[in-house]
Design an enzyme around this catalytic site. Structure first.
Site: not given
Ligand code: UGA
Length: 442
Positions: A258, A265
């Site tokens: 996407g 982070c």
């Molecule tokens: C991330 C990590 O997942 C946590 O383990 C970590 O503790 C945190 O950073 C941090 O360092 O504090 P977070 O930033 O809350 O957590 O978000 P995620 O759920 O990891 O998603 C990150 C981004 O990736 C979002 O923009 C999401 O939309 C995107 N994403 C996620 C995708 O585009 N595709 C996916 O399959 C998964």
């Protein structure tokens, strides 16, 4: 029960502090922001995080969670001090450690007996050693004993309480038995869940955090690059990812193609590890590539929008979702920011809706049309763009949207819908990496 001082009531500090209090410890959270502390004392949470308000209130009422602006007060009786202040990205991509080091100076000046000083903020490898030196040089009584430890957090915004209470692992980087025991005691309630406690050296713990976030970013960019290829060769990234994920060595998570990764982070930590590697005379070429793939995605979305509308110039565009991901009001490094900037340069009228992040977005882009519902946002729109996959956008009433919109074009940046569903309502449809699913002209 352990007495804990949590320095910083941002996302990491407040969630960790509230959860540790819920484990039964006595936690005092300290922050220099007096307004924030006054709000917390009234039970007001400064950001959106599901369930955090109830958890804070419960632990305040039960007498385990306290707030203050005085580090001296929070510090006095604590055996463990967690540093959870911000480490923003500096202009050159490295982590800005000024807040962490300032806390180190204050800790040095206050320390009058053994304590464990733990970094929870994500800090570059080597920071704990530097911090120990800063504390030592500020000690009132030279030689006062203390230990450093690294205890990185792996909380995801939007599901942080569950992540804290049921983690995949807890990492503790320590160098003495005394500090290891104290940290193990803090996380003792998790022993019942058989949570792996990974005990490492301090530098290793620091690197685990960057390596984990970078790997997640690489996984996302990898699937986004596959998505691009899938469009060119007539394949469907949805099925590719699903099938790849069934291989237990790969796993299904973080393979959703996407708009890529945003937030506070992954963008920050990928840039920081590139910097850390450079400083160490090494290279993170894979992470650099992942950053590059991610940076191209908003541009790809704009190209798709151009093609779906036959030209964006002067169009009215509805954006559904502004937060970098669902269940948060955080817009830091959100792809929506690049989309809005691109739409503005094309003279578009931008109508937006987000269940939680609109107020934050308004501070950066006050000149958009902010709407109370996704349907209001679609009024008069030539194009509707699904930007953040909030649950409430997963079952949209397209008949209602068709009745309000001026045009019939839908860009699905999170691959939630499909072409037959949208075409049944008269919409041209495009998404990411699904060759047979796009009705945009090639
Ligand atoms: C991330 C990590 O997942 C946590 O383990 C970590 O503790 C945190 O950073 C941090 O360092 O504090 P977070 O930033 O809350 O957590 O978000 P995620 O759920 O990891 O998603 C990150 C981004 O990736 C979002 O923009 C999401 O939309 C995107 N994403 C996620 C995708 O585009 N595709 C996916 O399959 C998964």
């Amino acid at each position: 029960m352990i007495r804990i001082c949590m320095v910083g009531t941002g996302y990491v500090g407040l969630v960790s502090g509230a959860c540790m209090a819920d484990f039964g410890h006595h936690v005092t959270c300290v922050d220099i922001n007096a307004e924030r502390i006054r709000g917390l004392e009234r039970g007001e949470i400064p950001f959106y995080e599901p369930g955090l308000d109830r958890l804070v209130l419960k632990n305040v009422q039960e007498g385990r969670l306290f707030f203050t602006t005085s580090l001296a007060e929070a510090f006095k009786d604590a055996s463990v001090v967690f540093i959870a202040v911000q480490t923003p990205m500096s202009g050159s991509g490295e982590a800005d450690l000024q807040y962490v080091m300032k806390v180190g100076e204050q800790i040095g000046a206050l320390l009058d007996g053994y304590k464990v000083i733990v970094t929870k903020s994500t800090v570059p490898v080597g920071t704990n050693r530097r911090l120990a030196e800063v504390i030592s040089t500020h000690l009132k009584t030279p030689g006062t004993p203390f230990d450093m430890a690294s205890n990185p957090e792996f909380l995801r915004e939007g599901s942080s309480i569950d992540d804290f209470m049921r983690p995949d692992r807890v990492v503790i980087g320590t160098e003495t038995e005394r500090s290891e025991k104290l940290l193990r005691d803090i996380y003792r309630p998790l022993f019942l869940l058989d949570t792996p406690i990974v005990k490492t050296g301090i530098e290793t713990a620091e690197l685990i955090k960057y390596a984990s976030n970078s790997f997640l970013a690489v996984k996302i960019s990898f699937i986004n690059e596959i998505a691009r290829l899938a469009e060119r060769v007539g394949a469907d990234v949805f099925d590719v990812a699903k099938s790849m994920g069934l291989d237990k060595r790969i796993g299904p998570k973080f393979l959703h193609a996407g708009l890529g990764f945003g937030g506070s982070c992954l963008p920050k930590d990928t840039n920081a590890i590139v910097h850390i590697a450079q400083e160490a005379g090494s290279d993170m070429s894979i992470v650099r590539a992942a950053i590059g793939v991610n940076a191209d995605l908003p541009g790809r979305a704009l190209a798709k929008a151009e093609s779906l509308t036959g030209g964006l110039q002067g169009r009215t565009v509805a954006l559904l979702g502004l937060a970098f991901k669902p269940n948060t009001d955080d817009i830091r490094s959100a792809p929506s920011l690049d989309l809005v900037a691109g739409l503005k340069t094309r003279g578009c009228t931008v109508r937006v809706h987000d269940p939680a992040a609109a107020e934050n977005f308004k501070l950066v882009h006050p000149d958009l049309v902010y709407c109370r519902s996704p349907y209001e946002a679609c009024e008069g729109a030539d194009l509707v763009v699904l930007v953040t996959e909030w649950n409430q956008y997963r079952q949209l009433d397209f008949a209602a949207i068709a009745a309000k919109a001026a045009g019939r074009a839908f860009l699905d940046c999170r691959n939630v819908y499909n072409r037959p569903h949208l075409e049944a309502h008269g919409f041209r449809y495009d998404c990411f990496g699904r060759a047979g699913q796009t009705s945009a002209p090639a």
